[in-house]
Motif scaffolding. Sequence first.
Motif, PDB file in Angstrom:
ATOM      1  N   VAL A  71       8.882   0.287  -6.558  1.00 34.54           N
ATOM      2  CA  VAL A  71       8.324  -0.588  -5.534  1.00 34.54           C
ATOM      3  C   VAL A  71       7.430  -1.645  -6.169  1.00 34.54           C
ATOM      4  CG1 VAL A  71       6.747  -0.687  -3.561  1.00 34.54           C
ATOM      5  CG2 VAL A  71       8.476   1.103  -3.677  1.00 34.54           C
ATOM      6  N   MET A  72       6.598  -1.231  -7.144  1.00 31.77           N
ATOM      7  CA  MET A  72       5.655  -2.162  -7.745  1.00 31.77           C
ATOM      8  C   MET A  72       6.336  -3.246  -8.560  1.00 31.77           C
ATOM      9  SD  MET A  72       2.689  -1.581  -6.716  1.00 31.77           S
ATOM     10  CE  MET A  72       1.880  -0.300  -5.762  1.00 31.77           C
ATOM     11  N   THR A  73       7.492  -2.945  -9.124  1.00 28.50           N
ATOM     12  CA  THR A  73       8.185  -3.936  -9.946  1.00 28.50           C
ATOM     13  C   THR A  73       9.366  -4.576  -9.229  1.00 28.50           C
ATOM     14  OG1 THR A  73       9.561  -2.195 -10.950  1.00 28.50           O
ATOM     15  CG2 THR A  73       7.522  -2.784 -12.081  1.00 28.50           C
ATOM     16  N   GLY A  74       9.806  -3.976  -8.120  1.00 30.65           N
ATOM     17  CA  GLY A  74      10.998  -4.477  -7.438  1.00 30.65           C
ATOM     18  C   GLY A  74      10.739  -5.285  -6.197  1.00 30.65           C
ATOM     19  N   GLY A  75       9.512  -5.248  -5.684  1.00 27.64           N
ATOM     20  CA  GLY A  75       9.154  -6.086  -4.555  1.00 27.64           C
ATOM     21  C   GLY A  75       9.508  -5.502  -3.202  1.00 27.64           C
ATOM     22  N   ALA A  76       9.497  -6.378  -2.211  1.00 23.55           N
ATOM     23  CA  ALA A  76       9.620  -5.963  -0.815  1.00 23.55           C
ATOM     24  C   ALA A  76      10.958  -5.295  -0.506  1.00 23.55           C
ATOM     25  CB  ALA A  76       9.420  -7.169   0.104  1.00 23.55           C
ATOM     26  N   GLY A  77      12.044  -5.791  -1.120  1.00 23.37           N
ATOM     27  CA  GLY A  77      13.348  -5.206  -0.834  1.00 23.37           C
ATOM     28  C   GLY A  77      13.415  -3.743  -1.233  1.00 23.37           C
ATOM     29  N   VAL A  78      12.867  -3.407  -2.397  1.00 27.68           N
ATOM     30  CA  VAL A  78      12.849  -2.018  -2.844  1.00 27.68           C
ATOM     31  C   VAL A  78      11.954  -1.186  -1.931  1.00 27.68           C
ATOM     32  CG1 VAL A  78      12.213  -0.473  -4.734  1.00 27.68           C
ATOM     33  CG2 VAL A  78      13.378  -2.619  -5.219  1.00 27.68           C
ATOM     34  N   MET A  79      10.811  -1.741  -1.535  1.00 24.75           N
ATOM     35  CA  MET A  79       9.911  -1.018  -0.649  1.00 24.75           C
ATOM     36  C   MET A  79      10.610  -0.644   0.648  1.00 24.75           C
ATOM     37  SD  MET A  79       6.383  -2.284   1.192  1.00 24.75           S
ATOM     38  CE  MET A  79       7.305  -3.347   2.318  1.00 24.75           C
ATOM     39  N   LEU A  80      11.316  -1.577   1.248  1.00 23.54           N
ATOM     40  CA  LEU A  80      11.997  -1.298   2.505  1.00 23.54           C
ATOM     41  C   LEU A  80      13.131  -0.294   2.308  1.00 23.54           C
ATOM     42  CD1 LEU A  80      12.080  -4.901   4.007  1.00 23.54           C
ATOM     43  CD2 LEU A  80      10.577  -3.013   4.652  1.00 23.54           C
ATOM     44  N   ALA A  81      13.833  -0.384   1.185  1.00 22.15           N
ATOM     45  CA  ALA A  81      14.901   0.572   0.911  1.00 22.15           C
ATOM     46  C   ALA A  81      14.344   1.975   0.756  1.00 22.15           C
ATOM     47  CB  ALA A  81      15.657   0.158  -0.353  1.00 22.15           C
ATOM     48  N   ARG A  82      13.213   2.104   0.101  1.00 27.30           N
ATOM     49  CA  ARG A  82      12.599   3.421  -0.084  1.00 27.30           C
ATOM     50  C   ARG A  82      12.116   3.987   1.250  1.00 27.30           C
ATOM     51  NH1 ARG A  82      14.195   6.406  -4.227  1.00 27.30           N
ATOM     52  NH2 ARG A  82      13.901   5.397  -6.237  1.00 27.30           N
ATOM     53  N   LEU A  83      11.602   3.140   2.110  1.00 30.95           N
ATOM     54  CA  LEU A  83      11.167   3.615   3.422  1.00 30.95           C
ATOM     55  C   LEU A  83      12.341   4.146   4.227  1.00 30.95           C
ATOM     56  CD1 LEU A  83       8.578   0.876   4.475  1.00 30.95           C
ATOM     57  CD2 LEU A  83       8.116   3.222   3.773  1.00 30.95           C
ATOM     58  N   ALA A  84      13.504   3.567   4.024  1.00 26.92           N
ATOM     59  CA  ALA A  84      14.686   4.020   4.746  1.00 26.92           C
ATOM     60  C   ALA A  84      15.267   5.300   4.154  1.00 26.92           C
ATOM     61  CB  ALA A  84      15.758   2.922   4.722  1.00 26.92           C
ATOM     62  N   ASP A  85      14.735   5.727   3.007  1.00 31.57           N
ATOM     63  CA  ASP A  85      15.297   6.874   2.291  1.00 31.57           C
ATOM     64  C   ASP A  85      14.385   8.095   2.385  1.00 31.57           C
ATOM     65  OD1 ASP A  85      17.205   8.154   0.711  1.00 31.57           O
ATOM     66  OD2 ASP A  85      16.169   7.634  -1.146  1.00 31.57           O
ATOM     67  N   VAL A  86      13.650   8.214   3.491  1.00 35.05           N
ATOM     68  CA  VAL A  86      12.676   9.299   3.587  1.00 35.05           C
ATOM     69  C   VAL A  86      13.340  10.660   3.745  1.00 35.05           C
ATOM     70  CG1 VAL A  86      10.815   7.861   4.477  1.00 35.05           C
ATOM     71  CG2 VAL A  86      12.417   8.917   6.077  1.00 35.05           C
ATOM     72  N   ASP A  87      14.589  10.722   4.171  1.00 33.52           N
ATOM     73  CA  ASP A  87      15.258  12.023   4.286  1.00 33.52           C
ATOM     74  C   ASP A  87      15.277  12.740   2.930  1.00 33.52           C
ATOM     75  OD1 ASP A  87      16.469  10.062   6.324  1.00 33.52           O
ATOM     76  OD2 ASP A  87      17.037  12.023   7.132  1.00 33.52           O
ATOM     77  N   ARG A  88      15.583  11.998   1.875  1.00 35.40           N
ATOM     78  CA  ARG A  88      15.641  12.589   0.537  1.00 35.40           C
ATOM     79  C   ARG A  88      14.257  12.999   0.051  1.00 35.40           C
ATOM     80  NH1 ARG A  88      15.547  10.866  -4.848  1.00 35.40           N
ATOM     81  NH2 ARG A  88      15.009   8.744  -4.228  1.00 35.40           N
ATOM     82  N   GLN A  89      13.232  12.305   0.523  1.00 36.37           N
ATOM     83  CA  GLN A  89      11.878  12.583   0.053  1.00 36.37           C
ATOM     84  C   GLN A  89      11.204  13.721   0.809  1.00 36.37           C
ATOM     85  OE1 GLN A  89       9.500   8.967  -0.039  1.00 36.37           O
ATOM     86  NE2 GLN A  89      11.337   7.736  -0.257  1.00 36.37           N
ATOM     87  N   ALA A  90      11.775  14.143   1.940  1.00 38.00           N
ATOM     88  CA  ALA A  90      11.092  15.086   2.823  1.00 38.00           C
ATOM     89  C   ALA A  90      10.652  16.373   2.121  1.00 38.00           C
ATOM     90  CB  ALA A  90      11.968  15.404   4.032  1.00 38.00           C
ATOM     91  N   PRO A  91      11.516  17.055   1.351  1.00 35.92           N
ATOM     92  CA  PRO A  91      11.043  18.290   0.706  1.00 35.92           C
ATOM     93  C   PRO A  91       9.882  18.062  -0.250  1.00 35.92           C
ATOM     94  CG  PRO A  91      13.436  18.190   0.683  1.00 35.92           C
ATOM     95  CD  PRO A  91      12.963  16.839   1.114  1.00 35.92           C
ATOM     96  N   VAL A  92       9.913  16.950  -0.993  1.00 35.46           N
ATOM     97  CA  VAL A  92       8.836  16.671  -1.943  1.00 35.46           C
ATOM     98  C   VAL A  92       7.541  16.366  -1.200  1.00 35.46           C
ATOM     99  CG1 VAL A  92       8.034  15.082  -3.736  1.00 35.46           C
ATOM    100  CG2 VAL A  92      10.379  15.917  -3.773  1.00 35.46           C
ATOM    101  N   VAL A  93       7.631  15.522  -0.170  1.00 36.07           N
ATOM    102  CA  VAL A  93       6.435  15.207   0.619  1.00 36.07           C
ATOM    103  C   VAL A  93       5.870  16.475   1.242  1.00 36.07           C
ATOM    104  CG1 VAL A  93       5.555  13.983   2.643  1.00 36.07           C
ATOM    105  CG2 VAL A  93       7.131  12.833   1.084  1.00 36.07           C
ATOM    106  N   GLY A  94       6.757  17.289   1.818  1.00 35.13           N
ATOM    107  CA  GLY A  94       6.310  18.538   2.426  1.00 35.13           C
ATOM    108  C   GLY A  94       5.656  19.454   1.414  1.00 35.13           C
TER     109      GLY A  94
END
Length: 219
Positions: A71-94
Motif C-alpha cells: 500500500v505504501m509503495t503502490g498508492g491508492a489502487g493497491v489500497m483499494l484492492a487490499r480493502l476488497a480482499d478482506v476475506d483472505r485476511q480474516a483469519p489473520v486479523v481475527g
Amino acid sequence: MEPAPPADERILRAALQRFAVDGLSAPLRAVAQDAGVSAGLIIHHFGSREQLLTACDRRALAITRETKAEVMTGGAGVMLARLADVDRQAPVVGYVLRRLQAGGPMATQLIDGFVADATVYFAEGEEAGMLTPSRDPEARARVLTEMALGALLLQLPAQRDPLDLDDLPAWLRSHYESLMLPMLELFTRPLLADSSLLDAYLAADPNSTSPPMTQGNAS
C-alpha cells in the motif's frame, strides 16, 4: 491442480483460524482435526502450544508487512484492492485480535513487531512520496499502530465468546468504511489549522533539537 501444502503449513493455517475463532486456549486436537493431522504431529513440527503461537505471530507479522508495504509503495489502487480482499485476511486479523485480547508479554512482543515493521514501511512510503517525514519515525509508527489495533479491539466480542470468521469479512469492510473518510481527511487535511501548538511544544521541550517543519517540506 495445485498440490496440497505440507503438514506444517496446514497446521499453521488451521491454527490461525482456530485460535481466531475460539481464542488462544483452543484445544490443539481441534487444530489437528482442522488440519487433517494428528495432535502428535503438531508437537513434532512445532514443539508446544507456545511455539505454535509464536509461529502464528510470525505469520501475522509477515502478512501485515507485505500488505502495508504494498500500500505504501503502490498508492491508492493497491489500497483499494487490499480493502476488497478482506476475506483472505480474516483469519489473520481475527488471530491478532485474540492475541491482543489475551494480553501479556507475547501480545506486547507482537505489537512491538508491528511497530518495527510500520517504521520500515513508513520509511518506504516517504521514499515513494506518499508520506511526509517525521521527527520521530518510531514514535509515529507506534501511535498509529496502537490506534489502529485499539479501534479493532474495542469492537471484538468478549474473550470467551466465539468469533465468527464467516461474518468477520463483512464486519471488517464495515469497520474500514466507517473509518476511511475521517482518517484520510485527518491525514491529508490536518485537524489543526496551523502549527502553533506544535511549535510551542517543541520550544518548551528541552529534549527537542528539531526545528519546526514548514508545510512546504514536511509535518
